[in-house]
Structures are given as structure tokens and as C-alpha cells.
Design an enzyme around this catalytic site. Structure first.
Site, PDB file in Angstrom:
ATOM      1  N   CYS A 113       0.813  -1.225   0.000  1.00 26.62           N
ATOM      2  CA  CYS A 113       0.000   0.000   0.000  1.00 26.62           C
ATOM      3  C   CYS A 113       0.843   1.269   0.000  1.00 26.62           C
ATOM      4  CB  CYS A 113      -0.942   0.004   1.203  1.00 26.62           C
ATOM      5  SG  CYS A 113      -0.078   0.092   2.797  1.00 26.62           S
ATOM      6  N   CYS A 135      -2.305  -4.694   5.502  1.00 23.92           N
ATOM      7  CA  CYS A 135      -2.096  -5.499   4.294  1.00 23.92           C
ATOM      8  C   CYS A 135      -1.913  -6.978   4.649  1.00 23.92           C
ATOM      9  CB  CYS A 135      -0.883  -4.985   3.527  1.00 23.92           C
ATOM     10  SG  CYS A 135      -1.130  -3.358   2.760  1.00 23.92           S
ATOM     11  N   CYS A 161       9.094 -14.448  -3.565  1.00 21.70           N
ATOM     12  CA  CYS A 161       9.611 -14.862  -2.257  1.00 21.70           C
ATOM     13  C   CYS A 161       8.941 -16.156  -1.826  1.00 21.70           C
ATOM     14  CB  CYS A 161       9.370 -13.781  -1.206  1.00 21.70           C
ATOM     15  SG  CYS A 161      10.053 -14.198   0.415  1.00 21.70           S
ATOM     16  N   CYS A 201     -14.242 -40.563   8.807  1.00 19.75           N
ATOM     17  CA  CYS A 201     -15.471 -41.344   8.668  1.00 19.75           C
ATOM     18  C   CYS A 201     -16.337 -40.688   7.600  1.00 19.75           C
ATOM     19  CB  CYS A 201     -16.215 -41.398  10.009  1.00 19.75           C
ATOM     20  SG  CYS A 201     -17.870 -42.131   9.904  1.00 19.75           S
ATOM     21  N   CYS A 206     -20.249 -36.513  10.730  1.00 20.51           N
ATOM     22  CA  CYS A 206     -19.358 -37.171  11.691  1.00 20.51           C
ATOM     23  C   CYS A 206     -17.967 -36.558  11.574  1.00 20.51           C
ATOM     24  CB  CYS A 206     -19.292 -38.675  11.449  1.00 20.51           C
ATOM     25  SG  CYS A 206     -18.242 -39.553  12.641  1.00 20.51           S
ATOM     26  N   CYS A 233     -16.044 -49.669   4.579  1.00 17.18           N
ATOM     27  CA  CYS A 233     -14.775 -50.302   4.218  1.00 17.18           C
ATOM     28  C   CYS A 233     -13.693 -49.240   4.239  1.00 17.18           C
ATOM     29  CB  CYS A 233     -14.873 -50.948   2.826  1.00 17.18           C
ATOM     30  SG  CYS A 233     -13.289 -51.556   2.191  1.00 17.18           S
ATOM     31  N   HIS A 241     -18.573 -54.542   2.778  1.00 13.47           N
ATOM     32  CA  HIS A 241     -19.075 -55.385   1.687  1.00 13.47           C
ATOM     33  C   HIS A 241     -18.490 -56.790   1.710  1.00 13.47           C
ATOM     34  CE1 HIS A 241     -15.192 -54.392  -0.042  1.00 13.47           C
ATOM     35  NE2 HIS A 241     -15.499 -53.102   0.024  1.00 13.47           N
ATOM     36  N   CYS A 246     -13.016 -54.999  -2.840  1.00 15.76           N
ATOM     37  CA  CYS A 246     -13.335 -53.641  -3.303  1.00 15.76           C
ATOM     38  C   CYS A 246     -13.427 -53.579  -4.827  1.00 15.76           C
ATOM     39  CB  CYS A 246     -12.292 -52.655  -2.796  1.00 15.76           C
ATOM     40  SG  CYS A 246     -12.149 -52.586  -0.996  1.00 15.76           S
ATOM     41  N   CYS A 286     -50.479 -57.920 -32.282  1.00 13.29           N
ATOM     42  CA  CYS A 286     -50.421 -58.005 -33.732  1.00 13.29           C
ATOM     43  C   CYS A 286     -48.989 -57.906 -34.225  1.00 13.29           C
ATOM     44  CB  CYS A 286     -51.256 -56.877 -34.339  1.00 13.29           C
ATOM     45  SG  CYS A 286     -51.228 -56.818 -36.128  1.00 13.29           S
TER      46      CYS A 286
END
Length: 546
Positions: A113, A135, A161, A201, A206, A233, A241, A246, A286
Site C-alpha cells: 500500500c 495489508c 519470495c 469417517c 461425523c 470399508c 461389503h 473392493c 399383432c
């Protein structure tokens, strides 16, 4: 239930959060809440700060850059400290810009500035570039609100920088709301930087994380249950599963949503217009078909010939369309086979969702009502909840066995033992499914007899009468069915996850698995009328023949 990855037993799988934490002491995963994550962060920060003689803020910056891998950071630091500092942005000496291109420029103005700088209203990081507080605040605020977690690797605003902005400066200058955001990003970095061992999770809302350590011989056991009751899983993030892996879950999920299935349906149940080749489905009796606009071609459904010169197609002719008919029949068989497995997969999925709703109703309303009806404390009615939760888990397992069965049949050309394995699989699956239906009926229908009200428009509703059914007998029945059903599914899981090894055993010792299964299925009932038959022996707690 033992088949739930071996983490907890059937009796205490669904207890309170405190019991759950105790059960995890010997498990291969740990549930981490925010307080535990912060504790581990501070522990590592203190360790690195003391070991490397750095401030806590510098140590936290290094750990974030190294994804909280302490060993890797230590090795690199002691191998080449200066290289690590340059890479992260922790400079030892300030940068002297005057030696480059600012010889005539005063250092008493903000380079953003251009206001004059006072010692009280300017800040800098390890590079020495000074900017006014206003700033700095604006620069950090934009980074927090626009780049999100990117603020954790924020660099000095000076051009080119690479000096890092440390946590102490950020916390000093930002507002309370922005500080909370930054703090959240910092905590989450501990989990997201260690993706090989720790994940969040996936349950909505959660805030728990799961730290997982895969043990030898348990490559298929990724089942995790968070304290929020979400079972998933750890490897793929989908719902648990077992017994399928997987990769098979991904194939099955893609198959269920693939447009290729629609294409096969069209091939099986539609025919192309002889003129424009668009697929047409016959919806009336038909055989005179008329294609839609703009084609409007009229043809016979059976022979696909033009209707205007159609003189009957009752004579058999060997033509190229016979090949198309064979392809169509093959596609129809494919659709029927897929529909068989998918319908049962989807049915068990819906049954599981309904059971979860029923369990919520039981816990919130039915248990207290049942307690008054049978003069039993709710603490002694936990067996009802255990029965419902056994149903929920078994429905999940049964659902995925149908995906297993679909791909087992699809791989039959590559497996010389396919027929034997299929018969063994269907036998074990059928035994488990039959037992589950008994348990579900006992928990859903028979329990309702104790919950019917005396009031209501339905004349069939009657108050529970102890003479109608002894509650103690019902308790014994439900507890026994819960245990036996768990045993059936445990054996089913073991067999499928081990690749149905009994097929190899039967072949080696010269026995026919198919014959043994049929003989077992048609054998007499167990002692005292027990029909819990598995592997040619009775597995319930009332039987001794094995």
C-alpha cells in the site's frame, strides 16, 4: 458377531460408546476424535521442536509439509538441514533485496500500500520483507476464505519470495471466525496428510477419523465401524461389503449404473426397423408393425419383411437373421441372469434399510412399551435390539453374496471346478438365507403380538395376553435364532473369502461335494427337532452332534 472382521463379539458389538472404545483396545483400527487428533499433533510438534531446536510454529510448519511423517522429516533434516529449510520456506538469514535491485529504495514503506511503516504496525516472516498489519490481515484473510487449506502453505506476499508464513502470525492477525477456520484446516491436515493410515469417517456430520493398521493375513478385512454407527470399508470408503473385495464392488456398482445394460436390454427385447434401423419394442399382439415418424415403414415383426407384399412367414428359411436371433436369445439369457442376481441384491438392500428403520423404532418406542406389557426392565430386553442388529448385518452380507454369485458364474470358463463351487456356494447361501428369514420373521412378526394395542379400529388388535404366548419362550427363541444365524453367516463368509476351499478338499479325498450337499440337505432333523444344519452337522447351542 465374529464374522464382523473379528473386532468385537456378538454380545458387545452394539454397546455404548464407552463399551465400544474398550472393545477397540486390541483391534487393528482406532477411532480418533478431535481431542485425540489435537493431542497427537501437539505431541509430534513438541517432539520435533525439542529435537531440532525450533519453535512450535516452525515445527508445525515442517510437519505439515512432510504430511506429519516424523521419521521422514528427521532423516531429511539431519541429512541436509539447509535443503529442508529452503524447500519449506524457513530461512535462516533475511533476504537483502537492496543488493539486488532496490539500492535507492527506502525500507520504511509497505511494498503493497506504500504507507509509511512504524515498528508497531508492521510484520515480517523469516525473509525479512516488511508489510503493514492492514495489508497482512487482508492477505491472510483472502487466503483463508478463498484457498481453504492452502493457507497452511502460505508464502510471503513479496514477489518471488518463498518464505513461509508461520502459524503464530496468522493467529495473531485474523478475526475469531477466520482463526476457527484456520484451526479446522490445521487439525484436518493431520488426517488428510496421512491417507495411508488415517481417513475420515464418511458419515455426514461425523467428525471422527479412523486410524487403520492392516495386519498379516487380514488383507480382506477392512471393515470399520465408527462410534456414529456408520460401518464402512476403510480401503474404498463404501459400505462394508464382505465377502466381496473392493474391486468387485466397483465392478458391480458400475454395472448397475452402466448404459451398457440398457443396450443389452434393447438387443434382447427389441428389433431394428428394416428401413431406418431404429430399435422397436413390440407392445401389442399383432405382428403388423409401423415405425414412428418420419420413417413410417410397415413390416412384419417375425420376418421383418415389408407388410405390403407380405404373404406369410410360416416357412422356415435359413437366412442371416437367424444369427441375429441367436444373438438376441443370448442377450435375453444374459438379462435374465443379471436380473436374477440384481433383484435379490436390491431386495436385500431394501430389507436392510427397512430393518434399520425398524430398529430405530424399537429403540425409541417399542422397548419401553414392551417393558410395561411383560413387566420386564428395558435393560433385560437388549436381546431384541441385538436380534435386529444381527438382521441388519446379515442382510448386508447376504446382499453382497449375490454380487459374488453373479461374478462366480461369469468366471465359469476359467474355473474347472465351477459347477461344484456353484453348488457349494448356493447351498451355503441358501442355508444362511433361510435362517435369516426365520430370525427376521421372529423379530418382526412374532414380536408385534406383544405390542398390539387394545384400542383402534382394527378388530384384530388385541391386548397382549400372557396365555397366548410365553414371553420367556419367545426370548429363548429369538436369542437362539440370533446366535444360530450369526453362525451360519460366519461359516458362509469364511468359505467365500477363502475361495470355497472345501471343493479342493473334497476332490483330494475323492468325495463328491454335490452329493454330500444333497445328502445333508435331505437328512433328518437334528436332536430334539433342531433344523440348524450346516456342513453336515448341527451348529446350534442346544446340539452336541458335530
Amino acid at each position: 458377531m465374529d464374522y464382523l472382521s473379528g473386532y468385537v463379539s456378538n454380545e458387545d458389538f452394539y454397546e455404548t460408546d464407552d463399551d465400544y472404545s474398550d472393545d477397540k483396545a486390541n483391534a487393528n483400527y482406532t477411532i480418533l476424535d478431535e481431542a485425540e487428533i489435537r493431542r497427537r499433533q501437539e505431541e509430534q510438534i513438541s517432539h520435533i521442536s525439542l529435537l531440532l531446536s525450533l519453535s512450535n510454529d516452525q515445527a508445525s510448519l515442517l510437519l505439515y509439509h512432510y504430511n506429519w511423517k516424523v521419521d521422514k522429516l528427521q532423516d531429511d533434516w539431519f541429512a541436509d538441514e539447509h535443503a529442508v529449510r529452503d524447500k519449506v520456506g524457513l530461512l535462516i538469514n533475511p533476504i537483502n533485496d537492496k543488493n539486488i535491485d532496490n539500492e535507492n529504495e527506502e525500507d520504511d514503506t509497505c511494498k503493497i500500500c506504500y504507507d509509511e511503516l512504524e515498528p508497531a504496525n508492521c510484520r515480517s516472516v523469516s525473509c525479512g520483507h516488511k508489510f503493514c498489519v492492514v495489508c497482512w490481515k487482508s492477505y491472510i484473510s483472502v487466503a483463508i476464505n478463498d484457498t481453504g487449506a492452502g493457507v497452511l502453505s502460505l508464502k510471503c506476499p513479496a514477489i518471488k519470495c518463498q518464505a513461509a508464513v508461520t502459524r503464530d502470525l496468522i493467529v495473531e492477525l485474523v478475526s475469531k471466525e477466520e482463526k476457527e477456520k484456520f484451526d479446522e484446516y490445521f487439525v484436518r491436515s493431520f488426517v488428510e496428510g496421512r491417507k495411508n493410515t488415517t481417513k475420515w469417517c464418511p458419515a455426514p456430520g461425523c467428525d471422527k477419523a479412523v486410524e487403520f493398521v492392516l495386519t498379516d493375513g487380514d488383507s480382506h478385512r477392512y471393515d470399520v465401524t465408527c462410534v456414529c454407527s456408520r460401518a464402512f470399508c476403510w480401503n474404498c470408503g463404501e459400505e462394508t461389503h464382505r465377502p466381496v473385495d473392493c474391486e468387485l464392488v466397483a465392478k458391480w456398482t458400475l454395472k448397475n449404473s452402466s448404459e451398457a445394460e440398457n443396450t443389452k436390454w434393447i438387443l434382447a427385447y427389441a428389433k431394428p426397423c428394416p428401413m431406418c434401423k431404429r430399435p422397436i419394442e413390440k407392445t401389442v399382439g399383432c405382428n403388423h408393425m409401423t415405425c414412428s415418424a418420419p420413417c413410417r415403414f410397415e413390416f412384419c415383426w417375425l420376418c421383418l419383411g415389408s407388410w405390403y407384399d407380405h404373404m406369410g412367414c410360416n416357412r422356415f428359411r435359413v437366412e442371416d437373421r437367424d444369427i441375429d436371433e441367436k444373438m438376441r436369445k443370448h442377450a435375453q439369457l444374459y438379462i435374465r441372469r443379471y436380473s436374477h442376481y440384481y433383484e435379490r441384491w436390491a431386495s436385500n438392500h431394501k430389507s436392510r434399510q427397512k430393518a434399520m428403520d425398524d430398529l430405530q423404532r424399537v429403540e425409541e418406542h417399542d422397548l419401553s412399551k414392551l417393558s410395561g406389557r411383560v413387566n420386564t426392565p428395558t435393560t433385560q430386553l437388549e436381546f431384541v435390539v441385538q436380534g435386529w442388529k444381527e438382521i441388519i448385518e446379515c442382510r448386508r452380507v447376504l446382499k453382497w453374496t449375490y454380487a459374488y454369485g453373479y461374478y462366480l458364474e461369469e468366471d465359469k470358463k476359467e474355473d474347472k471346478d465351477f459347477k461344484i463351487k456353484k453348488e457349494l456356494f448356493e447351498f451355503l447361501q441358501g442355508q444362511a438365507e433361510t435362517q435369516l428369514e426365520r430370525l427376521h420373521s421372529c423379530a418382526e412378526i412374532e414380536l408385534s403380538r406383544f405390542l398390539k394395542d387394545v384400542d383402534g379400529d382394527d378388530d384384530d388388535r388385541t391386548m397382549y395376553n400372557p396365555d397366548d404366548m410365553d414371553f420367556s419362550k419367545y426370548r429363548a427363541k429369538l436369542v437362539d435364532l440370533t446366535k444360530v444365524t450369526g453362525t451360519h453367516f460366519e461359516e458362509l463368509l469364511k468359505a467365500l473369502e477363502n475361495g470355497l476351499p472345501e471343493v479342493d478338499l473334497d476332490r483330494k479325498i475323492g468325495r463328491n461335494t454335490s452329493k454330500k450337499r444333497k445328502d445333508s440337505a435331505s437328512s433328518s432333523q437334528g436332536p430334539q427337532g433342531c433344523d440348524h444344519l450346516l456342513y453336515g452337522s448341527w451348529q446350534c447351542d442346544q446340539c452336541t452332534l458335530h
